[in-house]
Every structure is written in structure tokens, then in C-alpha cells.
Design a protein around this motif. Structure first.
Motif, PDB file in Angstrom:
ATOM      1  N   GLY A   1     -17.724  -8.677  -2.153  1.00 39.84           N
ATOM      2  CA  GLY A   1     -17.335  -9.536  -3.268  1.00 39.84           C
ATOM      3  C   GLY A   1     -15.832  -9.719  -3.300  1.00 39.84           C
ATOM      4  N   HIS A   2     -15.382 -10.567  -4.198  1.00 39.08           N
ATOM      5  CA  HIS A   2     -13.964 -10.901  -4.278  1.00 39.08           C
ATOM      6  C   HIS A   2     -13.124  -9.690  -4.673  1.00 39.08           C
ATOM      7  CE1 HIS A   2     -10.605 -13.601  -4.428  1.00 39.08           C
ATOM      8  NE2 HIS A   2     -10.286 -13.110  -5.617  1.00 39.08           N
ATOM      9  N   ARG A   3     -12.105  -9.394  -3.895  1.00 39.36           N
ATOM     10  CA  ARG A   3     -11.231  -8.244  -4.120  1.00 39.36           C
ATOM     11  C   ARG A   3      -9.775  -8.653  -3.941  1.00 39.36           C
ATOM     12  NH1 ARG A   3     -15.644  -6.556  -5.503  1.00 39.36           N
ATOM     13  NH2 ARG A   3     -16.694  -4.729  -4.732  1.00 39.36           N
ATOM     14  N   HIS A   4      -8.870  -7.787  -4.432  1.00 36.42           N
ATOM     15  CA  HIS A   4      -7.445  -7.903  -4.164  1.00 36.42           C
ATOM     16  C   HIS A   4      -7.046  -6.711  -3.303  1.00 36.42           C
ATOM     17  CE1 HIS A   4      -6.241 -10.752  -7.683  1.00 36.42           C
ATOM     18  NE2 HIS A   4      -7.068 -11.298  -6.832  1.00 36.42           N
ATOM     19  N   TYR A   5      -6.155  -6.962  -2.350  1.00 36.78           N
ATOM     20  CA  TYR A   5      -5.802  -5.979  -1.337  1.00 36.78           C
ATOM     21  C   TYR A   5      -4.310  -5.693  -1.356  1.00 36.78           C
ATOM     22  CZ  TYR A   5     -10.390  -7.187   0.474  1.00 36.78           C
ATOM     23  OH  TYR A   5     -11.735  -7.389   0.601  1.00 36.78           O
ATOM     24  N   THR A   6      -3.965  -4.404  -1.291  1.00 41.27           N
ATOM     25  CA  THR A   6      -2.589  -3.983  -1.070  1.00 41.27           C
ATOM     26  C   THR A   6      -2.597  -3.176   0.221  1.00 41.27           C
ATOM     27  OG1 THR A   6      -2.088  -3.882  -3.426  1.00 41.27           O
ATOM     28  CG2 THR A   6      -0.622  -2.674  -1.946  1.00 41.27           C
ATOM     29  N   LEU A   7      -1.865  -3.665   1.214  1.00 37.90           N
ATOM     30  CA  LEU A   7      -1.737  -2.952   2.482  1.00 37.90           C
ATOM     31  C   LEU A   7      -0.415  -2.207   2.471  1.00 37.90           C
ATOM     32  CD1 LEU A   7      -2.787  -5.660   5.086  1.00 37.90           C
ATOM     33  CD2 LEU A   7      -4.198  -3.912   4.025  1.00 37.90           C
ATOM     34  N   ALA A   8      -0.452  -0.923   2.760  1.00 38.22           N
ATOM     35  CA  ALA A   8       0.763  -0.118   2.853  1.00 38.22           C
ATOM     36  C   ALA A   8       0.928   0.332   4.294  1.00 38.22           C
ATOM     37  CB  ALA A   8       0.684   1.083   1.925  1.00 38.22           C
ATOM     38  N   LEU A   9       2.150   0.230   4.782  1.00 41.42           N
ATOM     39  CA  LEU A   9       2.473   0.609   6.155  1.00 41.42           C
ATOM     40  C   LEU A   9       3.599   1.632   6.104  1.00 41.42           C
ATOM     41  CD1 LEU A   9       2.058  -0.121   9.240  1.00 41.42           C
ATOM     42  CD2 LEU A   9       3.959  -1.711   8.929  1.00 41.42           C
ATOM     43  N   LEU A  10       3.370   2.804   6.667  1.00 42.57           N
ATOM     44  CA  LEU A  10       4.388   3.840   6.805  1.00 42.57           C
ATOM     45  C   LEU A  10       4.847   3.767   8.252  1.00 42.57           C
ATOM     46  CD1 LEU A  10       5.867   6.217   5.483  1.00 42.57           C
ATOM     47  CD2 LEU A  10       3.998   7.683   6.267  1.00 42.57           C
ATOM     48  N   LEU A  11       6.118   3.461   8.451  1.00 41.32           N
ATOM     49  CA  LEU A  11       6.623   3.055   9.749  1.00 41.32           C
ATOM     50  C   LEU A  11       7.666   4.017  10.311  1.00 41.32           C
ATOM     51  CD1 LEU A  11       6.597   0.636  11.743  1.00 41.32           C
ATOM     52  CD2 LEU A  11       8.336  -0.424  10.305  1.00 41.32           C
ATOM     53  N   SER A  12       7.513   4.377  11.586  1.00 41.07           N
ATOM     54  CA  SER A  12       8.543   5.106  12.322  1.00 41.07           C
ATOM     55  C   SER A  12       8.646   4.453  13.702  1.00 41.07           C
ATOM     56  CB  SER A  12       8.197   6.597  12.434  1.00 41.07           C
ATOM     57  OG  SER A  12       7.243   6.822  13.443  1.00 41.07           O
ATOM     58  N   PRO A  13       9.682   4.763  14.475  1.00 42.84           N
ATOM     59  CA  PRO A  13       9.849   4.085  15.765  1.00 42.84           C
ATOM     60  C   PRO A  13       8.719   4.331  16.772  1.00 42.84           C
ATOM     61  CG  PRO A  13      11.910   5.104  15.095  1.00 42.84           C
ATOM     62  CD  PRO A  13      10.851   5.581  14.147  1.00 42.84           C
ATOM     63  N   PHE A  14       7.994   5.445  16.637  1.00 44.09           N
ATOM     64  CA  PHE A  14       6.956   5.758  17.611  1.00 44.09           C
ATOM     65  C   PHE A  14       5.562   5.858  17.021  1.00 44.09           C
ATOM     66  CE2 PHE A  14      10.855   6.886  19.638  1.00 44.09           C
ATOM     67  CZ  PHE A  14      10.662   6.453  20.936  1.00 44.09           C
ATOM     68  N   SER A  15       5.417   5.545  15.735  1.00 49.38           N
ATOM     69  CA  SER A  15       4.092   5.582  15.130  1.00 49.38           C
ATOM     70  C   SER A  15       4.092   4.756  13.855  1.00 49.38           C
ATOM     71  CB  SER A  15       3.685   7.024  14.804  1.00 49.38           C
ATOM     72  OG  SER A  15       4.507   7.550  13.782  1.00 49.38           O
ATOM     73  N   TYR A  16       2.885   4.450  13.415  1.00 46.14           N
ATOM     74  CA  TYR A  16       2.721   3.834  12.105  1.00 46.14           C
ATOM     75  C   TYR A  16       1.370   4.230  11.555  1.00 46.14           C
ATOM     76  CZ  TYR A  16       0.072   0.100  14.545  1.00 46.14           C
ATOM     77  OH  TYR A  16      -0.824  -0.607  15.305  1.00 46.14           O
ATOM     78  N   THR A  17       1.311   4.285  10.234  1.00 44.88           N
ATOM     79  CA  THR A  17       0.098   4.637   9.520  1.00 44.88           C
ATOM     80  C   THR A  17      -0.112   3.582   8.445  1.00 44.88           C
ATOM     81  OG1 THR A  17       0.526   6.988   9.859  1.00 44.88           O
ATOM     82  CG2 THR A  17      -1.023   6.408   8.121  1.00 44.88           C
ATOM     83  N   THR A  18      -1.348   3.187   8.261  1.00 40.51           N
ATOM     84  CA  THR A  18      -1.632   2.221   7.210  1.00 40.51           C
ATOM     85  C   THR A  18      -2.694   2.769   6.272  1.00 40.51           C
ATOM     86  OG1 THR A  18      -3.423   1.094   8.413  1.00 40.51           O
ATOM     87  CG2 THR A  18      -1.182   0.293   8.776  1.00 40.51           C
ATOM     88  N   THR A  19      -2.659   2.250   5.088  1.00 41.23           N
ATOM     89  CA  THR A  19      -3.697   2.516   4.113  1.00 41.23           C
ATOM     90  C   THR A  19      -3.857   1.252   3.290  1.00 41.23           C
ATOM     91  OG1 THR A  19      -4.506   4.102   2.454  1.00 41.23           O
ATOM     92  CG2 THR A  19      -2.187   3.459   2.312  1.00 41.23           C
ATOM     93  N   ALA A  20      -4.959   1.147   2.612  1.00 40.24           N
ATOM     94  CA  ALA A  20      -5.204  -0.031   1.785  1.00 40.24           C
ATOM     95  C   ALA A  20      -5.740   0.401   0.439  1.00 40.24           C
ATOM     96  CB  ALA A  20      -6.194  -0.969   2.461  1.00 40.24           C
ATOM     97  N   VAL A  21      -5.328  -0.320  -0.580  1.00 39.12           N
ATOM     98  CA  VAL A  21      -5.900  -0.175  -1.910  1.00 39.12           C
ATOM     99  C   VAL A  21      -6.643  -1.467  -2.173  1.00 39.12           C
ATOM    100  CG1 VAL A  21      -5.439   0.131  -4.361  1.00 39.12           C
ATOM    101  CG2 VAL A  21      -4.043   1.340  -2.670  1.00 39.12           C
ATOM    102  N   VAL A  22      -7.947  -1.350  -2.400  1.00 40.95           N
ATOM    103  CA  VAL A  22      -8.791  -2.524  -2.599  1.00 40.95           C
ATOM    104  C   VAL A  22      -9.405  -2.414  -3.986  1.00 40.95           C
ATOM    105  CG1 VAL A  22     -10.753  -3.843  -1.719  1.00 40.95           C
ATOM    106  CG2 VAL A  22      -9.295  -2.551  -0.123  1.00 40.95           C
ATOM    107  N   VAL A  23      -9.148  -3.436  -4.815  1.00 42.92           N
ATOM    108  CA  VAL A  23      -9.647  -3.411  -6.179  1.00 42.92           C
ATOM    109  C   VAL A  23     -10.370  -4.720  -6.478  1.00 42.92           C
ATOM    110  CG1 VAL A  23      -7.886  -1.837  -7.026  1.00 42.92           C
ATOM    111  CG2 VAL A  23      -7.479  -4.288  -7.133  1.00 42.92           C
ATOM    112  N   LYS A  24     -11.295  -4.635  -7.425  1.00 44.23           N
ATOM    113  CA  LYS A  24     -11.976  -5.840  -7.872  1.00 44.23           C
ATOM    114  C   LYS A  24     -10.953  -6.797  -8.477  1.00 44.23           C
ATOM    115  CE  LYS A  24     -16.727  -5.327  -8.961  1.00 44.23           C
ATOM    116  NZ  LYS A  24     -17.754  -5.181  -9.984  1.00 44.23           N
ATOM    117  N   ALA A  25     -11.103  -8.059  -8.179  1.00 40.12           N
ATOM    118  CA  ALA A  25     -10.195  -9.064  -8.739  1.00 40.12           C
ATOM    119  C   ALA A  25     -10.436  -9.195 -10.228  1.00 40.12           C
ATOM    120  CB  ALA A  25     -10.402 -10.402  -8.045  1.00 40.12           C
ATOM    121  N   HIS A  26      -9.378  -9.460 -10.964  1.00 39.32           N
ATOM    122  CA  HIS A  26      -9.492  -9.696 -12.410  1.00 39.32           C
ATOM    123  C   HIS A  26      -9.959 -11.107 -12.653  1.00 39.32           C
ATOM    124  CE1 HIS A  26      -7.520  -5.895 -13.088  1.00 39.32           C
ATOM    125  NE2 HIS A  26      -6.565  -6.252 -12.261  1.00 39.32           N
ATOM    126  N   ASP A  27     -10.771 -11.280 -13.670  1.00 36.09           N
ATOM    127  CA  ASP A  27     -11.244 -12.615 -14.011  1.00 36.09           C
ATOM    128  C   ASP A  27     -10.168 -13.422 -14.698  1.00 36.09           C
ATOM    129  OD1 ASP A  27     -13.753 -12.099 -12.944  1.00 36.09           O
ATOM    130  OD2 ASP A  27     -14.413 -11.149 -14.825  1.00 36.09           O
TER     131      ASP A  27
END
Length: 148
Positions: A122-148
Motif C-alpha cells: 500500500g501507499h507509504r512514505h520512505y526515508t532512506l538513511a545512508l551512513l557513508l565512509s570511504p570504504f563502506s556504506y550502510t543503509t536503513t529505511a524508515v517506511v511509514v503509512k502515508a497520511h491522508d
């Protein structure tokens, strides 16, 4: 990298993603896709990182639908409209090489890619977070129901 370091990086990404909102002239409740980047070397937001958003077509090719650059807070808001953010598979490609070169470092990765399926439940809103270093990266996402 040992397990403790990985846990610290993942915890940092989660805390960063849940940090206080920056006033960007609107509300994230109206942003279907928000991006946040943290420079893990300096422990500060990564500003001036170029990125592009693509959607996978029915024939398997990627169609660029948007692009942007992180602000001083390491964020990009309103990179895509609700109307353009239809169900499908998306790729957010971060130009990490040029960011690190501007910081005087020689990075390992050319880009950091995050590929995900949007709106599968179903319809959601997404926040992608990226933790960045020169030799690696990590991501996570926060996914929430969209507000009407």
C-alpha cells in the motif's frame, strides 16, 4: 570490521534517521521519499552529495525520474512527487566517489546504490538513511503509512 563496529554503525544510522527534523519549508509527512546521509568519518551530515532516482521499467531498464543534491543537513526532500512515486522498483544512486574526492580521500566505491520496491503493502512514505565512509556504506529505511 568486527561485529561491535558494525553494530555501532547500524545504531548510528538508526539514530541519524530518527533525529530532529530540519526545517525545509514543509513537512516530511508530505514527502513520499526523503534521503539523509551521514559522513561516518567526520560524524556530521554529508552535504553536497549528488544522487539520482530511477524506476525499473517493464522491460528491466532503469528510467531516471529525478535527481538532486544533499543540503548542508545531508538531506534531500521533495525529490519526487506523490504522482511520480508510483508502485514499482526504485534505485537511488549516490555519487559517493565525487563526495570523497572533494574531501581529499580516495574512496573504494564509485557509487552507493539502494534498490527497493515501493508501495508493495500500500501507499507509504520512505526515508532512506545512508551512513557513508570511504570504504563502506550502510543503509536503513524508515517506511511509514502515508497520511491522508
Amino acid at each position: 570490521m568486527d561485529k561491535a563496529s558494525i553494530l555501532v554503525l547500524l545504531s548510528s544510522a538508526l539514530v541519524f534517521c530518527q533525529g530532529a527534523p530540519v526545517d525545509h519549508g514543509g513537512s516530511d509527512s508530505h514527502c513520499p521519499l526523503t534521503v539523509k546521509i551521514l559522513d561516518a568519518v567526520k560524524g556530521i551530515p554529508a552535504g553536497n552529495v549528488a544522487l539520482k532516482v530511477s524506476r525499473k521499467g517493464t522491460n528491466g531498464t532503469w528510467e531516471k525520474i529525478s535527481s538532486g543534491t544533499t543540503d548542508i543537513a545531508g538531506e534531500v526532500h521533495e525529490i519526487i512527487t506523490e504522482q511520480d512515486f508510483t508502485p514499482g522498483v526504485y534505485r537511488v544512486e549516490f555519487d559517493t566517489k565525487n563526495y570523497w574526492k572533494a574531501e581529499g580521500r580516495a574512496p573504494f566505491h564509485e557509487v552507493a546504490d539502494v534498490v527497493f520496491e515501493a508501495h508493495a503493502e500500500g501507499h507509504r512514505h520512505y526515508t532512506l538513511a545512508l551512513l557513508l565512509s570511504p570504504f563502506s556504506y550502510t543503509t536503513t529505511a524508515v517506511v511509514v503509512k502515508a497520511h491522508d
